[in-house]
Design an enzyme around this catalytic site. Structure first.
Site, PDB file in Angstrom:
ATOM      1  N   LYS A  34       0.831  -1.223   0.000  1.00  0.00           N
ATOM      2  CA  LYS A  34       0.000   0.000   0.000  1.00  0.00           C
ATOM      3  C   LYS A  34       0.857   1.261   0.000  1.00  0.00           C
ATOM      4  CE  LYS A  34      -3.790   1.867   2.841  1.00  0.00           C
ATOM      5  NZ  LYS A  34      -4.476   1.673   4.135  1.00  0.00           N
ATOM      6  N   THR A 124       4.657 -12.207  15.359  1.00  0.00           N
ATOM      7  CA  THR A 124       5.631 -11.527  16.223  1.00  0.00           C
ATOM      8  C   THR A 124       5.649 -12.120  17.635  1.00  0.00           C
ATOM      9  OG1 THR A 124       6.023  -9.422  17.376  1.00  0.00           O
ATOM     10  CG2 THR A 124       3.812  -9.772  16.586  1.00  0.00           C
ATOM     11  N   ASP A 125       6.778 -11.958  18.313  1.00  0.00           N
ATOM     12  CA  ASP A 125       6.856 -12.417  19.711  1.00  0.00           C
ATOM     13  C   ASP A 125       5.923 -11.626  20.629  1.00  0.00           C
ATOM     14  OD1 ASP A 125       8.258  -9.989  19.882  1.00  0.00           O
ATOM     15  OD2 ASP A 125      10.124 -10.869  20.622  1.00  0.00           O
ATOM     16  N   GLU A 126       5.443 -10.453  20.141  1.00  0.00           N
ATOM     17  CA  GLU A 126       4.562  -9.632  20.997  1.00  0.00           C
ATOM     18  C   GLU A 126       3.232 -10.319  21.272  1.00  0.00           C
ATOM     19  OE1 GLU A 126       4.370  -5.521  20.588  1.00  0.00           O
ATOM     20  OE2 GLU A 126       6.431  -5.321  19.913  1.00  0.00           O
ATOM     21  N   TYR A 149      -1.476  -3.018  18.815  1.00  0.00           N
ATOM     22  CA  TYR A 149      -0.701  -3.673  17.750  1.00  0.00           C
ATOM     23  C   TYR A 149      -0.615  -5.169  17.993  1.00  0.00           C
ATOM     24  CZ  TYR A 149       3.472  -5.637  15.559  1.00  0.00           C
ATOM     25  OH  TYR A 149       4.346  -6.463  14.890  1.00  0.00           O
ATOM     26  N   ALA A 151      -2.378  -7.076  19.863  1.00  0.00           N
ATOM     27  CA  ALA A 151      -3.685  -7.754  19.819  1.00  0.00           C
ATOM     28  C   ALA A 151      -4.112  -8.000  18.377  1.00  0.00           C
ATOM     29  CB  ALA A 151      -4.722  -6.919  20.558  1.00  0.00           C
ATOM     30  N   LYS A 153      -2.102  -8.422  15.845  1.00  0.00           N
ATOM     31  CA  LYS A 153      -1.234  -9.494  15.316  1.00  0.00           C
ATOM     32  C   LYS A 153      -1.666 -10.851  15.878  1.00  0.00           C
ATOM     33  CE  LYS A 153       1.961  -9.216  13.009  1.00  0.00           C
ATOM     34  NZ  LYS A 153       2.089  -9.257  11.513  1.00  0.00           N
ATOM     35  N   ASN A 179      13.449  -7.047  15.252  1.00  0.00           N
ATOM     36  CA  ASN A 179      14.468  -7.037  14.202  1.00  0.00           C
ATOM     37  C   ASN A 179      15.174  -5.691  14.126  1.00  0.00           C
ATOM     38  OD1 ASN A 179      13.622  -9.191  11.419  1.00  0.00           O
ATOM     39  ND2 ASN A 179      13.337  -9.560  13.593  1.00  0.00           N
TER      40      ASN A 179
HETATM   41  P1  NAD Z   1       7.189  -1.943   8.262  1.00  0.00           P
HETATM   42  O1  NAD Z   1       6.269  -1.050   9.019  1.00  0.00           O
HETATM   43  O2  NAD Z   1       8.583  -1.508   8.012  1.00  0.00           O
HETATM   44  O3  NAD Z   1       6.553  -2.291   6.847  1.00  0.00           O
HETATM   45  C1  NAD Z   1       5.204  -2.635   6.684  1.00  0.00           C
HETATM   46  C2  NAD Z   1       4.916  -2.674   5.203  1.00  0.00           C
HETATM   47  O4  NAD Z   1       3.534  -3.047   5.010  1.00  0.00           O
HETATM   48  C3  NAD Z   1       5.096  -1.327   4.511  1.00  0.00           C
HETATM   49  O5  NAD Z   1       5.739  -1.502   3.271  1.00  0.00           O
HETATM   50  C4  NAD Z   1       3.661  -0.835   4.305  1.00  0.00           C
HETATM   51  O6  NAD Z   1       3.515   0.051   3.219  1.00  0.00           O
HETATM   52  C5  NAD Z   1       2.941  -2.145   4.073  1.00  0.00           C
HETATM   53  N1  NAD Z   1       1.504  -2.068   4.357  1.00  0.00           N
HETATM   54  C6  NAD Z   1       0.905  -1.539   5.457  1.00  0.00           C
HETATM   55  N2  NAD Z   1      -0.433  -1.651   5.350  1.00  0.00           N
HETATM   56  C7  NAD Z   1      -0.684  -2.289   4.182  1.00  0.00           C
HETATM   57  C8  NAD Z   1      -1.868  -2.720   3.534  1.00  0.00           C
HETATM   58  N3  NAD Z   1      -3.082  -2.500   4.064  1.00  0.00           N
HETATM   59  N4  NAD Z   1      -1.759  -3.345   2.335  1.00  0.00           N
HETATM   60  C9  NAD Z   1      -0.536  -3.558   1.782  1.00  0.00           C
HETATM   61  N5  NAD Z   1       0.603  -3.165   2.339  1.00  0.00           N
HETATM   62  C10 NAD Z   1       0.536  -2.548   3.538  1.00  0.00           C
HETATM   63  O7  NAD Z   1       7.136  -3.330   9.033  1.00  0.00           O
HETATM   64  P2  NAD Z   1       8.278  -4.389   9.356  1.00  0.00           P
HETATM   65  O8  NAD Z   1       8.966  -3.987  10.582  1.00  0.00           O
HETATM   66  O9  NAD Z   1       9.029  -4.661   8.117  1.00  0.00           O
HETATM   67  O10 NAD Z   1       7.369  -5.658   9.722  1.00  0.00           O
HETATM   68  C11 NAD Z   1       6.949  -6.560   8.698  1.00  0.00           C
HETATM   69  C12 NAD Z   1       6.133  -7.668   9.339  1.00  0.00           C
HETATM   70  O11 NAD Z   1       6.924  -8.351  10.305  1.00  0.00           O
HETATM   71  C13 NAD Z   1       4.893  -7.185  10.082  1.00  0.00           C
HETATM   72  O12 NAD Z   1       3.853  -8.106   9.870  1.00  0.00           O
HETATM   73  C14 NAD Z   1       5.321  -7.177  11.542  1.00  0.00           C
HETATM   74  O13 NAD Z   1       4.214  -7.364  12.388  1.00  0.00           O
HETATM   75  C15 NAD Z   1       6.260  -8.364  11.565  1.00  0.00           C
HETATM   76  N6  NAD Z   1       7.324  -8.324  12.575  1.00  0.00           N
HETATM   77  C16 NAD Z   1       8.115  -7.223  12.697  1.00  0.00           C
HETATM   78  C17 NAD Z   1       9.174  -7.246  13.612  1.00  0.00           C
HETATM   79  C18 NAD Z   1      10.104  -6.048  13.772  1.00  0.00           C
HETATM   80  O14 NAD Z   1      10.903  -6.049  14.692  1.00  0.00           O
HETATM   81  N7  NAD Z   1      10.057  -5.051  12.923  1.00  0.00           N
HETATM   82  C19 NAD Z   1       9.396  -8.371  14.403  1.00  0.00           C
HETATM   83  C20 NAD Z   1       8.548  -9.473  14.259  1.00  0.00           C
HETATM   84  C21 NAD Z   1       7.522  -9.445  13.323  1.00  0.00           C
HETATM   85  O1  DAU Z   2       9.183  -7.791  19.226  1.00  0.00           O
HETATM   86  C1  DAU Z   2       8.785  -7.707  17.885  1.00  0.00           C
HETATM   87  C2  DAU Z   2       8.246  -6.325  17.647  1.00  0.00           C
HETATM   88  O2  DAU Z   2       9.371  -5.455  17.736  1.00  0.00           O
HETATM   89  C3  DAU Z   2       7.555  -6.159  16.313  1.00  0.00           C
HETATM   90  O3  DAU Z   2       6.417  -6.990  16.264  1.00  0.00           O
HETATM   91  C4  DAU Z   2       7.131  -4.704  16.109  1.00  0.00           C
HETATM   92  O4  DAU Z   2       6.583  -4.520  14.813  1.00  0.00           O
HETATM   93  C5  DAU Z   2       8.363  -3.830  16.268  1.00  0.00           C
HETATM   94  O5  DAU Z   2       7.977  -2.476  16.192  1.00  0.00           O
HETATM   95  C6  DAU Z   2       9.059  -4.099  17.594  1.00  0.00           C
HETATM   96  O6  DAU Z   2       8.237  -3.665  18.714  1.00  0.00           O
HETATM   97  P1  DAU Z   2       8.854  -2.922  20.009  1.00  0.00           P
HETATM   98  O7  DAU Z   2       7.806  -2.086  20.601  1.00  0.00           O
HETATM   99  O8  DAU Z   2       9.566  -3.886  20.908  1.00  0.00           O
HETATM  100  O9  DAU Z   2       9.985  -2.072  19.253  1.00  0.00           O
HETATM  101  P2  DAU Z   2      10.427  -0.537  19.349  1.00  0.00           P
HETATM  102  O10 DAU Z   2      11.581  -0.398  18.430  1.00  0.00           O
HETATM  103  O11 DAU Z   2       9.287   0.413  19.213  1.00  0.00           O
HETATM  104  O12 DAU Z   2      10.932  -0.452  20.853  1.00  0.00           O
HETATM  105  C7  DAU Z   2      11.970  -1.307  21.320  1.00  0.00           C
HETATM  106  C8  DAU Z   2      12.130  -1.038  22.810  1.00  0.00           C
HETATM  107  O13 DAU Z   2      12.618   0.298  22.984  1.00  0.00           O
HETATM  108  C9  DAU Z   2      10.828  -1.116  23.574  1.00  0.00           C
HETATM  109  O14 DAU Z   2      11.068  -1.649  24.872  1.00  0.00           O
HETATM  110  C10 DAU Z   2      10.387   0.330  23.690  1.00  0.00           C
HETATM  111  C11 DAU Z   2      11.717   1.076  23.768  1.00  0.00           C
HETATM  112  N1  DAU Z   2      11.682   2.432  23.195  1.00  0.00           N
HETATM  113  C12 DAU Z   2      11.183   2.596  21.949  1.00  0.00           C
HETATM  114  C13 DAU Z   2      11.124   3.846  21.376  1.00  0.00           C
HETATM  115  C14 DAU Z   2      10.556   4.029  19.993  1.00  0.00           C
HETATM  116  C15 DAU Z   2      12.174   3.497  23.924  1.00  0.00           C
HETATM  117  O15 DAU Z   2      12.653   3.336  25.073  1.00  0.00           O
HETATM  118  N2  DAU Z   2      12.115   4.732  23.360  1.00  0.00           N
HETATM  119  C16 DAU Z   2      11.594   4.965  22.136  1.00  0.00           C
HETATM  120  O16 DAU Z   2      11.560   6.140  21.686  1.00  0.00           O
END
Ligand code: NAD
Ligand code: DAU
Length: 344
Positions: A34, A124-126, A149, A151, A153, A179
């Site tokens: 999207k 996700t582990d969340e 978020y 919930a 997932k 990641n």
């Molecule tokens: P991101 O936010 O970087 O990317 C999300 C992508 O999805 C974007 O390209 C966005 O444009 C697209 N998107 C959003 N809504 C859409 C829709 N309705 N239709 C089509 N495309 C859409 O996310 P990410 O960090 O790369 O995470 C990717 C996946 O991995 C997610 O499902 C997330 O829950 C999961 N995940 C992320 C992490 C992490 O640490 N980032 C860890 C575990 C699992």
């Molecule tokens: O665990 C997997 C998840 O990791 C994914 O499913 C999510 O998509 C991804 O966003 C991530 O979630 P978190 O909430 O753990 O990640 P975030 O990078 O937002 O935050 C990592 C940790 O750092 C968390 O304990 C919150 C803290 N944090 C985050 C931000 C943005 C801060 O202390 N300050 C901040 O400004």
């Protein structure tokens, strides 16, 4: 796996996965994205000329579109990364999380069922919620999500399992740890702290900063998904992480050490509501497929920080655009009321 749709392939993990997959497999990849604020064409800047890759700009919740793309391209696998992904954004505006993460995934399942397509879902582990000390989540643990978020997932994760149980749809699920790596949107902690450190801006650490996370390199998440796609059992769930955690303060130290940043930039700010204290997963099941992470979490964070130092072309335009509005809403008041110069 000749014709694959990668939903969310312009996001952080999706774009790393597309690059990894095309490097090793003879598939055609259609990215269905999207292009929300987190979805960026430039995340695949080096690949757009490749005839094995194409982009369909659209919503995974658009059933007619998903059906048409799957039919026209004879798709045999959908890998679903598309999601709204930031916990803080889900606290500010949760409904879109239900639209995309729950309903969007449900639409993909319906089309996959209609056309007999395998679906791999990236969870996700969340979904396990806060994990008390001494326990590591295993795949059979009950889901106990605690943020909008998480919930959304968890709901998607359960829908995917329900389609296997009820309809026998060929599905697999991976539950990834936090990641880090190239092309992660700077709303997330490691790129936010890295880019703030480079700019000499304060690093807003939520609460006491002693929350525990498994900071896994995105490369290892991609290889984990590949292992499940190639050797995983249909209908099964696999945790993918390193199985090792650190506190956020330790993560901040690694970022600052790597970038030569000043510890005086660290600010302890008002905590995230409902902030999960600890995530920790047991990854024996994916290891049994012959998978091993290449990176230790400390190396993963350091390497990510270095990437932001070397790729200002990528994040500077983001940080000077719409991101600024979000940043002000999320941090300006928090930072104004945070005492300066606190030791970390
Ligand atoms: P991101 O936010 O970087 O990317 C999300 C992508 O999805 C974007 O390209 C966005 O444009 C697209 N998107 C959003 N809504 C859409 C829709 N309705 N239709 C089509 N495309 C859409 O996310 P990410 O960090 O790369 O995470 C990717 C996946 O991995 C997610 O499902 C997330 O829950 C999961 N995940 C992320 C992490 C992490 O640490 N980032 C860890 C575990 C699992
Ligand atoms: O665990 C997997 C998840 O990791 C994914 O499913 C999510 O998509 C991804 O966003 C991530 O979630 P978190 O909430 O753990 O990640 P975030 O990078 O937002 O935050 C990592 C940790 O750092 C968390 O304990 C919150 C803290 N944090 C985050 C931000 C943005 C801060 O202390 N300050 C901040 O400004």
């Amino acid at each position: 796996m000749r014709n694959i749709i990668v939903t969310g392939g312009c996001g952080f993990i999706g774009s790393n996965f597309v690059r990894y997959w095309l490097d090793r497999h003879a598939s055609h990849v259609t990215v269905l994205d999207k292009l929300t604020y987190a979805g960026r064409r430039e995340n695949l800047h080096d690949l757009w000329g490749d005839p094995r890759l194409s982009l369909v700009e659209g919503d995974i919740g658009d059933q007619a579109l998903v059906r048409r793309v799957c039919r026209e391209r004879n798709v045999d696998l959908i890998v679903n990364f598309a999601a709204e992904t930031h916990v803080d954004q889900s606290i500010l505006g949760p409904l879109v999380f239900t639209d995309t993460n729950v309903r969007g995934t449900h639409v993909l399942l319906e089309v996959a069922r209609e056309l007999g397509i395998r679906l791999h879902h990236v969870s996700t582990d969340e979904v396990y919620g806060h994990i008390p000390d001494g326990h590591q989540s295993v795949e059979t643990d009950p889901l106990a999500a605690r943020s909008p978020y998480a919930a959304s997932k968890a709901a998607a994760d359960q829908l995917v399992q329900a389609y296997y149980i009820t309809y026998g749809l060929p599905v697999t699920i991976t539950r990834g740890a936090n990641n880090v790596g190239p092309y992660q949107y700077p709303e997330k902690a490691v790129p936010l702290f890295s880019t703030n450190a480079i700019l000499g801006e304060p690093l807003p650490v939520y609460g006491d900063g002693r929350q525990m996370r498994d900071y896994a390199h995105v490369h290892d998440h991609c290889t984990g998904i590949e292992a499940v796609l190639l050797r995983g059992e249909i209908g099964q769930v696999y945790n993918v992480g390193t199985g090792r955690e650190m506190t956020n303060l330790e993560m901040v130290d690694i970022v600052l050490d790597t970038l030569g940043g000043d510890r005086g930039l660290v600010r302890h700010v008002t905590d995230r509501p409902g902030h999960d204290r600890r995530y920790s997963m047991n990854v024996d099941k994916v290891r049994a497929l012959g998978w091993e992470p290449r990176y230790d979490p400390r190396e993963a964070v350091a390497e990510a920080a270095r990437w932001y130092a070397g790729n200002r072309w990528w994040w500077e335009p983001i940080r000077s655009g719409a991101f600024r509005e979000y940043y002000e809403r999320q941090y300006v008041r928090r930072l104004a009321s945070a005492p300066t110069g606190q030791p970390s």
